[in-house]
Design an enzyme around this catalytic site. Structure first.
Site, PDB file in Angstrom:
ATOM      1  N   LYS A   1       0.851  -1.189   0.000  1.00 46.70           N
ATOM      2  CA  LYS A   1       0.000   0.000   0.000  1.00 46.70           C
ATOM      3  C   LYS A   1       0.887   1.239   0.000  1.00 46.70           C
ATOM      4  O   LYS A   1       1.815   1.335   0.812  1.00 46.70           O
ATOM      5  CB  LYS A   1      -0.891  -0.039   1.242  1.00 46.70           C
ATOM      6  CG  LYS A   1      -1.840   1.134   1.416  1.00 46.70           C
ATOM      7  CD  LYS A   1      -2.665   0.926   2.685  1.00 46.70           C
ATOM      8  CE  LYS A   1      -3.641   2.069   2.934  1.00 46.70           C
ATOM      9  NZ  LYS A   1      -4.457   1.815   4.144  1.00 46.70           N
TER      10      LYS A   1
ATOM     11  N   SER B   1      -9.172   2.124   3.038  1.00 46.61           N
ATOM     12  CA  SER B   1      -8.259   2.845   2.162  1.00 46.61           C
ATOM     13  C   SER B   1      -7.274   1.940   1.434  1.00 46.61           C
ATOM     14  O   SER B   1      -6.489   2.394   0.612  1.00 46.61           O
ATOM     15  CB  SER B   1      -7.471   3.881   2.976  1.00 46.61           C
ATOM     16  OG  SER B   1      -6.705   3.249   3.990  1.00 46.61           O
TER      17      SER B   1
ATOM     18  N   SER C   1      -9.794  -0.166   7.145  1.00 44.47           N
ATOM     19  CA  SER C   1      -9.076   0.021   5.883  1.00 44.47           C
ATOM     20  C   SER C   1      -8.435  -1.242   5.328  1.00 44.47           C
ATOM     21  O   SER C   1      -8.070  -1.283   4.158  1.00 44.47           O
ATOM     22  CB  SER C   1      -7.991   1.093   6.051  1.00 44.47           C
ATOM     23  OG  SER C   1      -8.573   2.351   6.255  1.00 44.47           O
TER      24      SER C   1
END
Length: 521
Positions: free
Chosen positions: A125, A200, A224
């Protein structure tokens, strides 16, 4: 009960009904559903990280072949899901060659102990910091920024021999449960591009769901990891806070209670990889989790809770989700484990969420120029400009900042302390009930992947994951089949602090029972 909050939820429900037809039309026009290309080199792309590492060490397969197979898959699917911020394919191939060379020079036992993930590809990420890769956070001011160092969790994974392939897409500043920004664009769900990949960690989720990644490094502050994991049909684990270091992770929440909510953690396609990856990411602190002490699933007490409260003030569980949840509980009953309803009151979940959101008071602003050269724009003015495409900042990023301001306003501030106190009572009750050998099965989300933009009228439905962060409990999102529309469904397995291994044991059991990850058709 906060009457004003409940009225606002009812208003959002009414608004959601009005805009839903527009979202259907928007999806059909701008993100039509398209099939993903079929798998090539399926034999290399469907091996768990544990097994793949062993095969590489034993020289049954070459790391270079595996890395090239994943690169090919990523190049094939990314035009349809837009999950990659930047790749490092050339460097990854060279690292794979070095890994193969090590395997020819050293004993397997030495490699297993020193480099347990040698030659295994990993995706990261973007907000987790990987040296040499962008660290834009999807933000206009930071679009040329690159990371000069690895976050601590990333460094530990790379020290174990894993090979970084790319950094994946996030919302602006990670401030949204839908992955979209004005630097890289919107990430689409591989099972249906008309749907969100979540956030996210939506880029990681989409890559994993499409079979273009084996495991990923992510972070979870309010769901997330777990929401994108469910939306994309894979496993995602939010560890007990503090076990895995957040050093180097962005956004920097150290000035807020968000630092207590946030936990770096793994996402992967196979449940058996969760303990190994978590152990490596935790480093010396892994000793607190006792991951080398397996727990037979038969010894775990199973509790369950299907909803946080009245459907009037929460998002009702969809028929498909309700059916799937019931099937999981029935499975445990048939297995002889006697699951029990979790007798705790969560009916004030919206109030708990407001109190938790208020604790994020000093989160970094998406509007602030880090160089200090440009004046910070006014938040409410930028919000007004955003629907007309006149703002350089995403509506999603600013939306969370607005929610934080509302939560800390005089409208709710007077009651936040009261609900925080009630929440501590809930936490104490749960710690007592779960003990060291209990988990509870809980929806990850009341619905499968939402349509793009849909969550703006459904933020209160995120209580299923955000409450777990606020509690400081570990939770694992587990894929359990599909909806009638072909969207992944799942549940989360939640345990008491430092009982992550219980989550892993149940997740592995459910994977065997329900099939785990299945690629998009």
């Amino acid at each position: 009960m906060d009457i004003l909050l409940r009225i606002s939820i009812l208003w959002m429900k009414f608004t959601s009904l009005l805009i839903y037809p527009l979202l259907i039309i928007h999806g059909a026009i701008f993100t039509p559903r398209k099939p993903l290309p079929p798998f090539v080199n399926c034999d290399l792309l469907t091996i768990s990280a544990n097994d793949l590492a062993k095969k590489i060490r034993c020289r049954e397969v070459k790391s270079e072949s595996v890395v090239r197979a994943y690169i090919a898959r990523q190049e094939a699917v990314n035009p349809l899901i837009n999950a990659i911020v930047e790749n490092g394919f050339e460097r990854a191939i060279e690292m794979a060659k070095d890994a193969d060379k090590k395997c020819s020079e050293f004993e397997e036992s030495f490699l297993a102990e020193k480099f347990p993930l040698l030659g295994v590809p990993v995706t990261i990420k973007e907000a987790c910091r990987a040296a040499g890769f962008p660290i834009t956070m999807g933000n206009f001011w930071r679009k040329a920024t690159r990371s000069l160092e690895n976050s601590e969790a990333v460094q530990l994974i790379l020290n174990a021999g894993a090979i970084p392939l790319l950094v994946s897409n996030t919302p602006e500043f990670c401030y949204s449960w839908e992955t979209n920004n004005f630097v890289t664009g919107r990430t689409l769900n591989p099972y249906d591009q008309r749907r969100s990949a979540g956030g996210s960690s939506g880029g990681e989720g989409a890559l994993l769901g499409s079979g273009a990644s084996l495991f990923g490094i992510a972070a979870d502050t309010a769901g997330s990891i777990r929401c994108p994991a469910m939306y994309n049909g894979v496993f995602g684990h939010k560890p007990t806070p503090g076990v895995i270091s957040n050093a180097g992770m962005l956004p920097d929440l150290t000035k807020t209670a968000g630092s207590d909510y946030m936990s770096a953690g793994p996402m992967c396609r196979y449940a058996r990889d969760l303990p190994l990856i978590t152990k490596i990411m935790a480093g010396p602190k892994a000793i607190h989790l006792k991951l080398d002490d397996p727990v037979p699933v038969e010894e775990i007490r199973i509790f369950f809770k299907k909803s946080v409260g009245s459907s009037l003030f929460t998002i009702p569980t969809s028929k498909d989700m309700s059916r799937t949840f019931d099937e999981v509980i029935q499975h445990f009953s048939d297995f002889g484990m006697k699951p029990m309803p979790l007798d705790v009151d969560m009916s004030e979940a919206p109030e708990f969420m407001i109190a938790g959101t208020a604790a994020l008071k000093d989160i970094p602003s998406v509007l602030e120029d880090p160089s200090g050269v440009h004046k910070t724009p006014y938040l409410f003015l930028e919000m007004l400009k955003s629907p007309f495409g006149c703002s350089r900042f995403t509506f999603g990023g600013m939306y969370l900042m607005i929610l934080v301001r509302i939560a800390t306003s005089f409208l709710f501030r007077r009651n936040n302390a009261k609900y925080a106190e009630k929440f501590e009572k809930l936490r104490s009750d749960l710690v007592s009930k779960l003990g060291s050998n209990g988990v509870f099965i809980f929806p990850t989300s009341p619905r499968p992947a939402l349509r793009h933009h849909e969550y703006y009228t459904m933020w209160y439905g995120l209580s299923y994951t955000f409450l777990i962060n606020m509690l400081g409990f570990p939770g694992t999102s587990v894929p359990i089949g599909f909806s009638s529309g072909g969207l992944p469904l799942g549940v989360q397995v939640v345990a008491g602090p430092y009982q992550d291994r219980l989550c892993f044991s149940v997740a592995h059991h459910l994977e065997r029972a329900f099939g785990g990850w299945k690629p998009p058709k």
